[in-house]
Write an enzyme that holds these catalytic residues in place. Structure first.
Site, PDB file in Angstrom:
ATOM      1  N   ASP A 286      17.566  26.575  28.419  1.00  0.00           N
ATOM      2  CA  ASP A 286      18.985  26.252  28.355  1.00  0.00           C
ATOM      3  C   ASP A 286      19.655  27.092  29.453  1.00  0.00           C
ATOM      4  OD1 ASP A 286      21.463  25.303  27.695  1.00  0.00           O
ATOM      5  OD2 ASP A 286      21.179  25.495  25.538  1.00  0.00           O
TER       6      ASP A 286
HETATM    7  C1  BGC Z   1      23.914  23.531  26.564  1.00  0.00           C
HETATM    8  C2  BGC Z   1      22.840  22.494  26.848  1.00  0.00           C
HETATM    9  C3  BGC Z   1      23.118  21.829  28.158  1.00  0.00           C
HETATM   10  C4  BGC Z   1      23.206  22.880  29.232  1.00  0.00           C
HETATM   11  C5  BGC Z   1      23.491  22.311  30.606  1.00  0.00           C
HETATM   12  C6  BGC Z   1      24.110  24.479  27.714  1.00  0.00           C
HETATM   13  O1  BGC Z   1      25.225  25.288  27.516  1.00  0.00           O
HETATM   14  O2  BGC Z   1      23.557  24.265  25.417  1.00  0.00           O
HETATM   15  O3  BGC Z   1      22.802  21.546  25.819  1.00  0.00           O
HETATM   16  O4  BGC Z   1      22.138  20.871  28.422  1.00  0.00           O
HETATM   17  O5  BGC Z   1      24.241  23.783  28.925  1.00  0.00           O
HETATM   18  O6  BGC Z   1      24.764  21.782  30.657  1.00  0.00           O
END
Ligand code: BGC
Length: 727
Positions: A286
């Site tokens: 993430d």
């Molecule tokens: C979120 C993810 C997301 C990623 C990229 C994170 O803050 O938890 O679900 O895919 O950001 O945007």
């Protein structure tokens, strides 16, 4: 086919000769046809045997890895953000190319409700919980297929979705992005979504692995989960999706699992994901969720932007200190490259094409229609007809302004971001669509804050439609499942003057309904996406018969839910230690154990017709531990409209050893029936659905004994019952 244009005779090496030998006759002819031009090239580029598409992705990855310097391998262990306008292809994550090896750029975008690349517009689908509410795998498949197609058109190689962490507690802020509270339903629906996305050769990403069930301190807290619950509940949806759909990507989560970070956790990433579940793809963090270069040794492939833990000096230092080896880096990079080859990234360009807007809109409409859940329909108030509804009072901002939220400024802001905040290309609204559909009837409109006007309109109308919304967004947990005070007051005021008041809810998570007895109908649209207006009109007027069923229990009131102590949610230290002391008892499993009646049970939903279930039969009444159970039964449409019933088959495992829930979903089947029609369906219960996690053996075990099989229309309405013996 082989890739030749960049090769020259000067660079023909032994491996190139070997490659030629392995080519088909057509391939050799093609190679020869290119030779003169190549011989004359002044700008020689090296031979690239990994570009031979006749080889398997694994073979190609091996060949490329051998040609890479250590720095080039390290390059593949992290990505970066693409800032708007920075590069030709927008995206949320990006691994830059290595031109000297012909390694292409690797473009990644969100997300679960449609492509979000930070720049472009795309089709905005309903909140993903609606896909699960369809109980029909063709719906998450459709969403994946169309979103994947749009991703390809926009030059994206990987979509960050599906997200399907279990709804441990309705206050978890991203419940709207996930698939509800049951591991089997979530896993199967996610698998269908993956298949849809990957049918475009776009990599799907299972996220967020694992036990990432709240937003409070999500980057730092530890989800302290007993091993049985971790495997039987939180990992199981991932296991099912991997077995069913072979996803290319997994996103490891921000949180720690039992004190170890999700992206550096050998138990979850290696022991479980790769070795036990057989995951063959690559793991990316993430954004950002790596805390050590040794995460690579523990199963992480790519650190996404970016704590900088996988920078070359850190990796070199970790190797020098004996904390990891160069082979760890090789293993992880090989896995990433294999996925890139498997999905054709080396064999295509990133040419951007226009999106098919109409196709996206039609898909979004169908998904909104199939996911909507009719929760109440007293006196057959619905469907509406223009004959009995000559005047319709449409009330409430969400009918007109689909961005309408509860008025909370923080949430209004929050709605604008998060990985599911796709910017819609086209957005309809319910007021316009109802007005169109109700041709001949008079349609009035009053905003949410115009209570006096709304009451005056409702008084004169045959039907009052009150639109209310309850918003949620990434990074915030929900505070309550109650609608805003003003929305509740509006429902009260309107229902006092109009007997046929129907409430239409736009929400991503359960809603408490203290006002339920005052209204005749409730239609839950979830957050219905860009075509929500057309979808709601078609459902209200009966052009489409509602067939969605709840993938998540709706509690009777705030607090009537599992994990309801502070130490469980948000956890000690305000989220630093989230204690999953409830174990496997979440969702309907918990309500059964507590003997509590929710507002609406798991699997619940009405239709404009009625169904009867009969003639249950086991194809065999006993079998071994690995034998799937086959159950057949008959469903009859006893009403006067065509409709679909989500047949639900629950299993009661023998109460031997570990405590087990009364009923757990074992299989389901959407059955489509004309009026009066009967169909006999046969469904299969996979042995995994009979098993219980055994901590000592680190595996699922099916116990011999008598298994109860329940068949019906929701977890609390299972009129058919059988028993099956596992020998
Ligand atoms: C979120 C993810 C997301 C990623 C990229 C994170 O803050 O938890 O679900 O895919 O950001 O945007």
């Amino acid at each position: 086919m082989i890739d030749l244009p960049n090769r020259t005779c000067n660079n023909m090496t032994a491996s190139w000769t070997k490659t030629l030998r392995s080519l088909s006759v057509a391939g050799i002819a093609a190679a020869l046809a290119f030779t003169p031009a190549l011989m004359g090239s002044a700008n020689a580029t090296p031979v690239r045997p990994w570009m031979n598409t006749a080889l398997t992705p694994e073979q190609r990855a091996d060949k490329l890895l051998k040609a890479m310097t250590f720095s080039q391998k390290v390059h593949m262990t992290h990505g970066q953000k693409i800032f708007k306008g920075d590069k030709a292809i927008p995206g949320i994550g990006w691994i830059p190319p290595i031109p000297e090896l012909g390694v292409p750029q690797f473009v990644q975008s969100d997300g679960p409700a449609g492509v979000r690349n930070g720049d472009d517009l795309a089709s905005k689908f309903p909140s993903p919980i609606a896909y699960a509410a369809s109980w029909d795998p063709s719906i998450p498949y459709l969403q994946g297929r169309v979103a994947g197609e749009e991703a390809r058109a926009l030059g994206t190689d990987q979509l960050y979705g599906p997200g399907f962490n279990l709804a441990r507690n309705p206050l978890g802020g991203r419940g709207f992005e996930y698939y509800g509270e049951d591991p089997y339903l979530s896993g199967m629906m996610a698998a269908a979504n993956v298949k849809g996305i990957q049918s475009n050769k776009v990599i799907a990403t299972l996220k967020h692995y694992v036990a990432n069930n709240q937003e409070m301190l999500r980057n730092f807290g530890s989800s302290n989960v007993p091993e049985r619950a971790l495997n039987e509940m939180y990992m199981k949806p991932f296991q099912i999706a991997i077995a069913e759909s072979n996803p290319g990507g997994v996103m490891c989560s921000y949180n720690q699992i039992n004190g170890v970070h999700g992206c550096g956790n050998y138990y979850t990433l290696m022991t479980s994901l790769r070795h036990r579940m057989g995951f063959k793809g690559y793991v990316g963090t993430d954004h950002p969720a790596s805390w050590s270069p040794t995460d690579l040794k523990n199963g992480l492939n790519v650190e996404m932007p970016f704590n900088g833990m996988t920078r070359e000096p850190f990796i070199r230092a970790a190797i020098a200190a004996g904390k990891m080896t160069e082979k760890d880096v090789d293993d992880r990079v090989r896995e990433t490259l294999t996925v890139m080859f498997r999905f054709g990234l080396f064999d295509r360009d990133h040419k951007v094409r226009p999106i098919n807007v109409e196709r996206g809109y039609q898909a979004a409409k169908k998904i909104a229609q199939k996911g909507a859940v009719l929760l109440k329909n007293k006196n057959n108030a619905l469907p509406l007809s223009t004959a009995s509804s000559k005047t319709i009072a449409v009330i409430g901002n969400p009918a007109k302004d689909t961005k309408a939220v509860t008025g909370d400024p923080i949430r209004a802001f929050a709605d604008q971001f998060g990985s599911s905040a796709t910017k819609a290309i086209r957005q309809d609204n319910a007021l316009a669509e109802i007005t169109k559909r109700a041709k001949g009837s008079k349609v009035t409109y009053n905003a949410s804050d115009d209570t006096a006007g709304a009451v005056a309109s409702a008084k004169k109308a045959d039907t009052a439609l009150v639109f209310v919304a309850q918003s949620s967004a990434e990074a915030f947990d929900n505070e309550t499942i109650e609608l805003s005070r003003s929305d509740q007051d509006l429902i009260d005021a309107v229902s006092k003057v109009n007997k046929r008041t129907i409430v239409v809810i736009y929400t991503g998570y359960p809603v408490a309904m203290p006002w339920l007895n005052k209204v005749e109908g409730v239609l839950n649209m979830w957050e219905p996406g860009e075509a929500g207006g057309a979808a709601v009109a078609s459902l209200l007027f009966g052009d489409v018969n509602p067939s969605g069923r709840l993938p998540q229990t709706f509690p009777a009131a705030d607090g009537q839910w599992p994990a309801n102590t502070f130490s469980q949610f948000p956890g000690d230290g305000l989220g630093m230690n989230v204690n999953y002391t409830e174990g496997i008892w979440i969702g309907y499993r918990w309500y059964q154990k507590q003997n509590l009646r929710p507002l609406f049970p798991f699997g619940y939903g009405l239709s404009y017709t009625t169904f009867k279930y009969s003639a249950p039969r086991l194809i065999a009444t006993s079998g071994g531990k690995n034998t799937p159970i086959k159950v057949s039964f008959t469903v009859t449409n006893t009403g006067t409209r065509a409709g679909s019933s989500a047949a639900q088959i629950y299993v009661g495992k023998p109460q031997a050893g570990l405590p087990v829930p009364v009923k757990e979903l074992g299989a389901y089947q959407m059955v489509h029936l004309k009026p009066g029609e009967s169909k006999t369906v046969t469904v299969t219960i996979d042995p995994l659905q009979l098993s219980v996690w055994n901590d000592q053996l680190n595996k699922f075990v099916v116990k011999p004994g008598v298994y109860k099989i329940y068949i019906g229309q929701n977890v609390d309405n299972t009129p058919l019952y059988l028993t099956y013996t596992v020998r």
